[in-house]
Write a protein that holds these residues in place. Structure first.
Motif, short mmCIF file in Angstrom:
data_model
loop_
_atom_site.label_atom_id
_atom_site.label_comp_id
_atom_site.label_asym_id
_atom_site.label_seq_id
_atom_site.Cartn_x
_atom_site.Cartn_y
_atom_site.Cartn_z
N LEU A 180 27.70 -2.19 12.98
CA LEU A 180 27.70 -0.73 12.89
C LEU A 180 26.55 -0.19 13.74
O LEU A 180 25.39 -0.59 13.55
N ALA A 181 26.87 0.69 14.67
CA ALA A 181 25.87 1.19 15.62
C ALA A 181 24.68 1.82 14.91
O ALA A 181 24.84 2.58 13.95
N VAL A 182 23.49 1.51 15.40
CA VAL A 182 22.25 2.03 14.83
C VAL A 182 21.59 3.00 15.79
O VAL A 182 21.04 4.02 15.41
N GLY A 183 21.66 2.67 17.09
CA GLY A 183 21.01 3.50 18.10
C GLY A 183 19.54 3.13 18.26
O GLY A 183 19.15 1.98 18.06
N GLU A 184 18.74 4.11 18.59
CA GLU A 184 17.33 3.85 18.85
C GLU A 184 16.54 3.83 17.54
O GLU A 184 16.64 4.75 16.74
N LEU A 185 15.77 2.76 17.35
CA LEU A 185 14.96 2.68 16.15
C LEU A 185 13.63 3.40 16.36
O LEU A 185 13.14 3.53 17.47
N ASN A 186 13.03 3.83 15.26
CA ASN A 186 11.77 4.56 15.32
C ASN A 186 10.64 3.69 15.84
O ASN A 186 10.65 2.47 15.64
N PRO A 187 9.64 4.28 16.48
CA PRO A 187 8.48 3.51 16.94
C PRO A 187 7.78 2.77 15.80
O PRO A 187 7.12 1.76 16.03
N GLU A 188 7.95 3.27 14.56
CA GLU A 188 7.32 2.60 13.41
C GLU A 188 7.76 1.15 13.27
O GLU A 188 7.02 0.32 12.74
N VAL A 189 8.98 0.82 13.76
CA VAL A 189 9.48 -0.55 13.62
C VAL A 189 9.84 -1.20 14.95
O VAL A 189 9.87 -2.43 15.04
N SER A 190 10.10 -0.42 15.97
CA SER A 190 10.68 -0.98 17.20
C SER A 190 9.73 -1.91 17.95
O SER A 190 10.15 -2.91 18.54
N GLY A 191 8.43 -1.62 17.91
CA GLY A 191 7.48 -2.47 18.63
C GLY A 191 7.47 -3.89 18.11
O GLY A 191 7.47 -4.86 18.88
N LEU A 192 7.47 -4.03 16.79
CA LEU A 192 7.46 -5.36 16.17
C LEU A 192 8.74 -6.12 16.49
O LEU A 192 8.71 -7.32 16.79
N ILE A 193 9.87 -5.43 16.44
CA ILE A 193 11.15 -6.07 16.77
C ILE A 193 11.14 -6.62 18.19
O ILE A 193 11.53 -7.77 18.44
N HIS A 194 10.69 -5.82 19.15
CA HIS A 194 10.69 -6.26 20.55
C HIS A 194 9.77 -7.46 20.76
O HIS A 194 10.11 -8.39 21.50
N GLN A 195 8.63 -7.45 20.10
CA GLN A 195 7.69 -8.56 20.28
C GLN A 195 8.27 -9.86 19.69
O GLN A 195 8.21 -10.92 20.32
N VAL A 196 8.82 -9.78 18.49
CA VAL A 196 9.38 -10.98 17.86
C VAL A 196 10.63 -11.45 18.60
O VAL A 196 10.85 -12.66 18.74
N ASP A 236 0.85 -1.19 0.00
CA ASP A 236 0.00 0.00 0.00
C ASP A 236 0.90 1.25 0.00
O ASP A 236 1.75 1.39 0.89
N PRO A 237 0.74 2.15 -0.96
CA PRO A 237 1.63 3.32 -1.05
C PRO A 237 1.64 4.17 0.21
O PRO A 237 2.70 4.64 0.65
N ASP A 238 0.45 4.40 0.81
CA ASP A 238 0.40 5.21 2.03
C ASP A 238 1.15 4.55 3.17
O ASP A 238 1.83 5.22 3.96
N PHE A 239 1.03 3.22 3.24
CA PHE A 239 1.73 2.50 4.32
C PHE A 239 3.25 2.63 4.17
O PHE A 239 3.96 2.90 5.14
N ILE A 240 3.75 2.44 2.96
CA ILE A 240 5.20 2.51 2.73
C ILE A 240 5.73 3.89 3.10
O ILE A 240 6.78 4.01 3.76
N LYS A 241 5.00 4.93 2.73
CA LYS A 241 5.44 6.29 3.08
C LYS A 241 5.38 6.51 4.59
O LYS A 241 6.25 7.16 5.18
#
Length: 436
Positions: free
Chosen positions: A366-382, A241-246
């Protein structure tokens, strides 16, 4: 510079992917002085192993390469004094994978070999076996590097790092495939691209992208939103979905479709299972044809039909990594390694998939630091699911297994998780002695 000859042991040598690996080795004889390859498999894989050995001997002969090829069921001999051990095995074979795909579908859940309950079942079967292999490496080749391709790669690599002293790096062909697709999209060479990968195995995103120093994230996201191809042979392509990707603002890997487009992917899986068969059942037919081809005494190359199998760029992922270690290249590779502060908010000892500098000492993320909320929730759950799955697999702990599935985003709740877990344990009884 005179380099030390390399002995490579390949666990799961009877795999249909092996000619892809050997083709890559033969292309790199100048940089990788591999003088012995020892393929090993189990008794049930003897016929395939014999076919692979004969084909590889022909490939080596045609290339006029100075490589001794051995194949046997003797894992300890294969591992002894190896410099590298590659793992690419599948406990239970493709029939176990087909079960992994069909069991979740009975409960209206995604059935996939590495993601969701299917990946959970595969991990339960795989982790005890790979830890046993690690005991042999600790005893017989303590300085060897284990390059783990066995899925679910990140989860399995984390178990190795937690429970053994083996030097291991996990790897996957998905980031290589993503890089190739982005290069095609941008009509450029991969050498001109710089991509920042961070996440988990089969749950990795590209967070930044540069082409010759210019940030091109907006351009790539627009192309994906406009329908540019961004999937792989083994994953149904549901357009994004274009809106989702943006809104996401990061480039998802093809496996994200299972999390972000669950309903559509489930519908497609059910249709396939009822008509042409699950992915594993389709692969069984592909493999049958491949091994017929491999038996041709005139065949001395990797056949183009292997590309239909789904493991494109497998040799590039593994051998670029080996090249970086052997020759201390200090190049950037996307690997599965301990977090060690790379992604803020995750424990140091968990395994992530990310861009890392690789040299003779291993991989430094390579250090990334804090990820955006857009992706961090899914990472923590998985990641919580992965940690619990490892404990269930190692200790045969039913309760950990249940909580692992309840934590997985693709499982609906306690009742569904319990039904799926019980079904997995029943179906895989012969491969799960730790639960007895």
């Amino acid at each position: 510079m005179i380099r030390k000859p390399i002995k490579l042991a390949v666990i799961g040598g009877g795999s249909s992917y092996t000619p892809e690996l050997v083709e890559g080795i033969l292309k790199r004889t100048n940089s990788l002085p591999i003088t012995e390859i020892h393929f090993v498999d189990i008794e049930a894989g003897q016929e395939k192993l014999d076919i692979i050995e004969a084909l590889v001997q022909r490939m080596v002969l045609k290339a006029n390469a100075n490589i001794i090829v051995k194949a046997s069921l003797d894992r300890r001999t294969a591992i002894k004094d190896a410099d590298f051990v590659m793992t690419q095995f599948r406990v239970g074979g493709l029939q176990a994978r087909a079960n992994d795909e069909r069991i979740p579908l009975k409960y209206n859940v995604i059935g996939q070999e590495t993601t969701g309950p299917g990946g959970f079942a595969k991990a339960l079967r795989t982790i005890p076996v790979i830890l046993d292999i690690c005991k042999d490496i600790e005893e017989l080749a303590p300085n060897a590097w284990m390059l783990n391709f066995t899925n679910p790669a990140g989860l399995v690599t984390e178990a190795i790092l937690k429970y053994t002293n083996v030097k291991t790096i996990g790897l996957c062909n998905v980031p290589v495939a993503m890089t190739m697709m982005i290069a095609e999209m941008m009509q450029c060479s991969t050498r001109d691209l710089s991509l920042e990968f961070a996440g988990l195995n089969h749950l990795v995103w590209v967070h930044q992208a540069w082409l010759n120093g210019k940030n091109i994230m907006v351009d790539i996201l627009e192309k994906i939103a406009d329908g540019a191809n961004f999937s792989m042979n083994n994953i149904f392509e549901e357009p994004w979905d274009p809106d989702f990707i943006k809104a996401l603002g990061a480039i998802p890997c093809p496996y994200h479709r299972y999390f972000y487009q669950t309903e559509e992917m489930l519908t497609e899986e059910k249709y396939a299972a009822q008509n042409e068969g699950t992915r594993a059942e389709q692969v069984m037919l592909t493999e049958k044809d491949l091994f017929k081809l491999y038996q041709d005494p005139n065949l001395a190359d990797k056949p183009k039909e292997l590309e239909q199998r789904g493991g494109a760029y497998y040799s590039d992922a593994s051998l670029n990594l080996m090249d970086a270690i052997v020759n201390n290249l200090n190049t950037i590779n996307v690997v599965n390694v301990r977090n060690n502060g790379t992604i803020s908010g995750l424990s140091d000892d968990v395994v992530i998939e990310c861009s890392a500098i690789v040299g003779s000492w291993g991989a430094r993320p390579l250090a990334v630091g804090e990820l955006n909320p857009e992706v961090s929730g899914l990472i923590h759950q998985v990641k919580a699911y992965e940690q619990l799955t490892i404990e269930a697999a190692v200790h045969g702990d039913y309760n950990k297994g249940l909580i692992a599935l309840v934590n997985h985003p693709l499982v609906g709740g306690i009742t569904q998780a319990k039904e799926i877990l019980d079904d997995i344990l029943r179906t895989n009884r012969d491969y799960l002695p730790q639960f007895k």
